[in-house]
Design a protein around this motif. Structure first.
Motif, short mmCIF file in Angstrom:
data_model
loop_
_atom_site.label_atom_id
_atom_site.label_comp_id
_atom_site.label_asym_id
_atom_site.label_seq_id
_atom_site.Cartn_x
_atom_site.Cartn_y
_atom_site.Cartn_z
N GLU A 3 0.96 -1.07 0.00
CA GLU A 3 0.05 0.01 -0.12
C GLU A 3 0.78 1.26 0.04
OE1 GLU A 3 0.38 -0.80 4.49
OE2 GLU A 3 0.47 -1.84 2.55
N ASN A 4 0.16 2.64 -0.19
CA ASN A 4 0.75 3.68 0.06
C ASN A 4 1.24 3.82 1.53
OD1 ASN A 4 0.99 6.54 0.51
ND2 ASN A 4 0.56 6.76 -1.55
N GLU A 7 0.18 7.17 3.46
CA GLU A 7 -0.99 7.32 3.62
C GLU A 7 -1.20 6.29 4.89
OE1 GLU A 7 -3.33 9.25 2.61
OE2 GLU A 7 -2.03 10.22 1.31
N SER A 8 -0.76 5.25 4.94
CA SER A 8 -0.77 4.28 6.05
C SER A 8 -0.29 4.90 7.47
CB SER A 8 0.01 3.15 5.70
OG SER A 8 -0.04 2.15 6.89
N LEU A 10 -0.52 8.09 8.13
CA LEU A 10 -1.26 9.41 8.25
C LEU A 10 -2.46 8.58 9.06
CD1 LEU A 10 -1.45 11.76 5.10
CD2 LEU A 10 -0.11 12.02 7.18
N ALA A 11 -2.97 7.61 8.38
CA ALA A 11 -4.23 6.84 8.99
C ALA A 11 -4.01 6.52 10.58
CB ALA A 11 -4.65 5.72 8.20
N ASP A 17 -8.02 16.43 9.72
CA ASP A 17 -8.01 16.33 8.13
C ASP A 17 -7.03 17.44 7.73
OD1 ASP A 17 -9.46 14.03 8.43
OD2 ASP A 17 -11.27 14.83 7.88
N LYS A 20 -3.49 16.33 8.27
CA LYS A 20 -3.06 15.66 7.17
C LYS A 20 -2.83 16.10 5.76
CE LYS A 20 -5.24 11.67 9.60
NZ LYS A 20 -6.46 10.64 9.43
N ARG A 24 0.61 15.90 3.80
CA ARG A 24 0.62 15.27 2.54
C ARG A 24 1.18 16.09 1.44
NH1 ARG A 24 -4.46 14.41 2.73
NH2 ARG A 24 -4.34 12.08 3.40
N GLU A 28 5.01 15.76 -0.54
CA GLU A 28 5.24 15.92 -1.99
C GLU A 28 6.01 16.79 -2.45
OE1 GLU A 28 2.25 15.97 -6.13
OE2 GLU A 28 1.54 15.26 -4.15
N ASN A 115 5.85 4.16 -3.69
CA ASN A 115 6.57 5.19 -2.39
C ASN A 115 7.48 6.07 -2.87
OD1 ASN A 115 4.39 3.89 0.00
ND2 ASN A 115 5.17 2.21 -1.09
#
Length: 213
Positions: A3-4, A7-8, A10-11, A17, A20, A24, A28, A115
């Motif tokens: 998986e990403n 994102e994992s 962040l979760a 939000d 996050k 995010r 980048e 990733n």
């Protein structure tokens, strides 16, 4: 575990939000433009929040970078290492030497392609932070090197890999994987051609270390 990873991570964080979105966007931008070339204005625009929101949660750009890198090193890297160790053991029990090398290559190269931005940022941070470098070495290389050693010994006991000095064989194996991974992580290439690289690498390694009939 393909998986990403970002994102994992962040979760698993107890943040809003908007926070996050800031992390995010920052990950980048830091990866693509560079840390010094990225402004808080750039981050706010990419995150879709006011610049004041960025400052409210993170007083400096360094605080943002720390909020990305530190949880990943602390929480996600141990999970990645354990997942990889499990796969190494499983593959060694089921596959021939050549199949093993290919399965590991497909798994790791796919992870890198999924990733790339995070790994580039992590790599640059490791170079700049001696503490992070030590953590990565202690938590990744020691464990993976040890498990590769077990796998090689297992294949040697089955007379499928030559009885050469273990360090020499491990350098050949790990060096080959790294030679495909680093151009992407360093930013010289966008992606790894997974199937092509895995086929070439497994063919080369099989011929380099297997017992000659």
């Amino acid at each position: 575990m393909q998986e990403n990873l970002f994102e994992s991570m962040l979760a698993g964080l107890q943040i809003t939000d908007k926070q996050k979105a800031v992390l995010r966007a920052s990950m980048e931008l830091f990866s693509k433009k560079g840390f010094d070339q990225t402004s808080t204005k750039d981050i706010a625009k990419a995150a879709g929040v006011a610049e004041g929101t960025v400052y409210k949660n993170y007083k400096t750009k360094q605080a943002i970078l720390d909020a990305i890198i530190d949880p990943f090193i602390e929480n996600n890297i141990p999970l990645m290492v354990q997942d990889f160790k499990n796969k190494m053991t499983k593959f060694a029990e089921e596959l021939t030497v050549k199949e093993y090398f290919k399965a590991i290559a497909v798994d790791r190269f796919t992870m890198i392609n999924n990733n790339t931005l995070l790994l580039r940022l992590l790599f640059r941070t490791i170079l700049a932070r001696n503490e992070a470098k030590d953590v990565i070495t202690d938590r990744i290389l020691v464990f993976i090197f040890g498990d590769f050693e077990k796998v090689v010994k297992q294949y040697q006991n089955r007379r499928l890999i030559e009885k050469r000095p273990l360090a020499d064989i491990l350098h050949i194996i790990l060096g080959s994987y790294i030679s495909y991974a680093m151009p992407v992580i360093y930013g010289l290439k966008e992606k790894i051609d997974v199937e092509h690289a895995a086929d070439n690498l497994s063919y080369f390694l099989d011929r380099a270390v297997r017992v000659k009939k």
